[in-house]
Write an enzyme that holds these catalytic residues in place. Sequence first.
Site, PDB file in Angstrom:
ATOM      1  N   ASP A 114      -9.179  -0.031 -26.124  1.00 21.15           N
ATOM      2  CA  ASP A 114      -9.884   0.005 -24.623  1.00 21.15           C
ATOM      3  C   ASP A 114      -9.568   1.507 -23.891  1.00 21.15           C
ATOM      4  O   ASP A 114      -8.828   2.186 -24.315  1.00 21.15           O
ATOM      5  CB  ASP A 114      -9.042  -1.156 -23.806  1.00 21.15           C
ATOM      6  CG  ASP A 114      -9.607  -2.448 -24.161  1.00 21.15           C
ATOM      7  OD1 ASP A 114      -9.156  -3.428 -23.624  1.00 21.15           O
ATOM      8  OD2 ASP A 114     -10.550  -2.393 -24.856  1.00 21.15           O
ATOM      9  N   ARG A 135      -1.905  -9.095 -21.199  1.00 24.39           N
ATOM     10  CA  ARG A 135      -2.676  -8.760 -22.366  1.00 24.39           C
ATOM     11  C   ARG A 135      -2.211  -7.699 -23.244  1.00 24.39           C
ATOM     12  O   ARG A 135      -2.658  -7.681 -24.435  1.00 24.39           O
ATOM     13  CB  ARG A 135      -4.042  -8.333 -21.841  1.00 24.39           C
ATOM     14  CG  ARG A 135      -4.081  -7.308 -21.147  1.00 24.39           C
ATOM     15  CD  ARG A 135      -5.628  -6.837 -20.422  1.00 24.39           C
ATOM     16  NE  ARG A 135      -6.595  -6.835 -21.336  1.00 24.39           N
ATOM     17  CZ  ARG A 135      -6.505  -5.693 -22.057  1.00 24.39           C
ATOM     18  NH1 ARG A 135      -6.016  -4.763 -21.997  1.00 24.39           N
ATOM     19  NH2 ARG A 135      -7.737  -5.769 -23.124  1.00 24.39           N
ATOM     20  N   GLU A 165       1.622  -8.110   8.380  1.00 26.53           N
ATOM     21  CA  GLU A 165       1.799  -6.748   8.194  1.00 26.53           C
ATOM     22  C   GLU A 165       2.773  -6.239   7.204  1.00 26.53           C
ATOM     23  O   GLU A 165       2.732  -5.117   7.038  1.00 26.53           O
ATOM     24  CB  GLU A 165       2.118  -6.218   9.684  1.00 26.53           C
ATOM     25  CG  GLU A 165       1.012  -6.276  10.512  1.00 26.53           C
ATOM     26  CD  GLU A 165      -0.315  -5.709  10.220  1.00 26.53           C
ATOM     27  OE1 GLU A 165      -0.271  -4.259   9.817  1.00 26.53           O
ATOM     28  OE2 GLU A 165      -1.285  -6.321  10.170  1.00 26.53           O
ATOM     29  N   PRO A 190       0.827  -1.016   0.151  1.00 27.29           N
ATOM     30  CA  PRO A 190      -0.060   0.009  -0.025  1.00 27.29           C
ATOM     31  C   PRO A 190       0.908   1.363  -0.072  1.00 27.29           C
ATOM     32  O   PRO A 190       0.239   2.491  -0.273  1.00 27.29           O
ATOM     33  CB  PRO A 190      -0.779  -0.068   1.181  1.00 27.29           C
ATOM     34  CG  PRO A 190      -0.833  -1.522   1.748  1.00 27.29           C
ATOM     35  CD  PRO A 190       0.685  -2.098   1.045  1.00 27.29           C
TER      36      PRO A 190
END
Length: 253
Positions: free
Chosen positions: A168, A153, A115, A88
């Site tokens: 896209d 992809r 953690e 994060p």
Amino acid sequence: MQVGVATLFPELIEEALEHGVIGRARHNGLLKLDLANPRDWALDRHRTVDDRPFGGGPGMVMTPAPLSAAVGSLKSSLPAAPVFYLSPQGQPFDQAMARQWQLHGSVILVAGRYEGVDERVINNVVDGEVSLGDFILSGGEFAALAIIDAITRLVPGVLGDPSSSDEDSFGEDGLLDYPHYTRPELYEGQAVPAVLRSGDHKAIARWRRRQALIRTRDRRPDLLETAILTKEDRVFLTHLETLDRESGHSSKE
Ligand code: 9D3
């Protein structure tokens, strides 16, 4: 494309990538996966991979030696691959990074659990830290899977139609996609927009472009700053603003 993943759950990565477009890419040798489980380098009787945090506090931390050895093993198989720790605290992953890593041809991803990992592993073997966004996962594996999907992809030959990955959202012009419809023509009281059934290909292209511009402005106005826009696009967006001002709308509604 060669991707290495250091993970305590290699079967989770392996099994998730058996399906669909990515499964076919693996079958065709367009994606090669290399998995390393730190537990295989944990040499104590209980094959320990975590320990309590120095300084106290809740949870456990991934112990450095087994994780570092797992990454080292991936590096010897993929010597040119940059190593990214998924966390994060990382830089938000985006399509530009997916394209860079695909062009480079190889990458090693480190998926943490608990953690997080001992900071010294990050200092010693990690080249960069990447996040999927501002929400909390239970570990790096689902982030690794999303990133592997996004990169694979982009590999030539992975998608049937060589042009479709570029058309896209975020592919070419940086706008959100237009709305899609298929049969039936009337579904739960909602009709398919008449223009899509008109057979007028120029009118259809213009309608789709305008829908993409409206949606991007309404949902992700930040993307308009970097989107590739034609003069006609800009005229249309200015026209939308004028309509809003006349009817007393604000851009935040
Ligand atoms: C605030 C204490 N912890 C939450 C209970 C912090 C925390 C530790 C470990 C939060 C998440 C994680 C595990 N997350 C990942 O490994 C992860 C992640 C994420 O949680 N969100 C977005 N991107 C990523 S990439 C890896």
